[in-house]
Design a protein around this motif. Sequence first.
Motif, PDB file in Angstrom:
ATOM      1  N   LEU A  47       0.838  -1.193   0.000  1.00  0.00           N
ATOM      2  CA  LEU A  47       0.000   0.000   0.000  1.00  0.00           C
ATOM      3  C   LEU A  47       0.872   1.243   0.000  1.00  0.00           C
ATOM      4  N   SER A  48       0.485   2.229  -0.762  1.00  0.00           N
ATOM      5  CA  SER A  48       1.187   3.509  -0.710  1.00  0.00           C
ATOM      6  C   SER A  48       0.682   4.283   0.505  1.00  0.00           C
ATOM      7  N   ARG A  49       1.383   5.343   0.836  1.00  0.00           N
ATOM      8  CA  ARG A  49       0.922   6.190   1.938  1.00  0.00           C
ATOM      9  C   ARG A  49      -0.448   6.774   1.616  1.00  0.00           C
ATOM     10  N   ALA A  50      -0.628   7.179   0.367  1.00  0.00           N
ATOM     11  CA  ALA A  50      -1.906   7.768  -0.047  1.00  0.00           C
ATOM     12  C   ALA A  50      -3.043   6.755   0.077  1.00  0.00           C
ATOM     13  N   GLU A  51      -2.788   5.511  -0.320  1.00  0.00           N
ATOM     14  CA  GLU A  51      -3.825   4.476  -0.213  1.00  0.00           C
ATOM     15  C   GLU A  51      -4.190   4.217   1.248  1.00  0.00           C
ATOM     16  N   LEU A  52      -3.179   4.129   2.107  1.00  0.00           N
ATOM     17  CA  LEU A  52      -3.444   3.907   3.527  1.00  0.00           C
ATOM     18  C   LEU A  52      -4.250   5.067   4.095  1.00  0.00           C
ATOM     19  N   ALA A  53      -3.840   6.286   3.783  1.00  0.00           N
ATOM     20  CA  ALA A  53      -4.544   7.462   4.287  1.00  0.00           C
ATOM     21  C   ALA A  53      -6.001   7.453   3.844  1.00  0.00           C
ATOM     22  N   ASP A  54      -6.235   7.165   2.585  1.00  0.00           N
ATOM     23  CA  ASP A  54      -7.597   7.154   2.048  1.00  0.00           C
ATOM     24  C   ASP A  54      -8.448   6.082   2.726  1.00  0.00           C
ATOM     25  N   ARG A  55      -7.926   4.890   2.829  1.00  0.00           N
ATOM     26  CA  ARG A  55      -8.690   3.775   3.395  1.00  0.00           C
ATOM     27  C   ARG A  55      -8.937   3.918   4.892  1.00  0.00           C
ATOM     28  N   ALA A  56      -8.013   4.582   5.603  1.00  0.00           N
ATOM     29  CA  ALA A  56      -8.141   4.722   7.057  1.00  0.00           C
ATOM     30  C   ALA A  56      -8.737   6.069   7.469  1.00  0.00           C
ATOM     31  N   ALA A  57      -9.222   6.829   6.486  1.00  0.00           N
ATOM     32  CA  ALA A  57      -9.819   8.143   6.751  1.00  0.00           C
ATOM     33  C   ALA A  57      -8.841   9.067   7.487  1.00  0.00           C
TER      34      ALA A  57
END
Length: 107
Positions: A47-57
């Motif tokens: 997961l990229s940082r952006a993907e993690l941020a998006d998925r974890a709100a």
Amino acid sequence: MNHSTWRTCRARQLVGETVGYDREHVDARLAGDLGQAVYDRRIELSLSRAELADRAAMTEPQVPQLEGGDTVPPLPMLRRLAKVLDGSLTVAIDEGDSHVTFAPRSS
């Protein structure tokens, strides 16, 4: 605890002396361990940082702060992170010690 105090404590510990660390040191280590656990699992899942941020709100700048041990998120965010990272997050806090483990859920 400043750096020279930490170095003195670390040197004493390396030669076998029992060293008591102050609360700030234990808290900083816990934050660092948590950040490392999240980073390791995020990389494991590709997961990229952006993907993690998006998925974890979360906001994207919160991810490197968390992974770098600069901040400890509130419990609702920890719950979201455990869900997004498909694992079980365990934080053990004792008087002079603490540790973090992140175990992937069994398939």
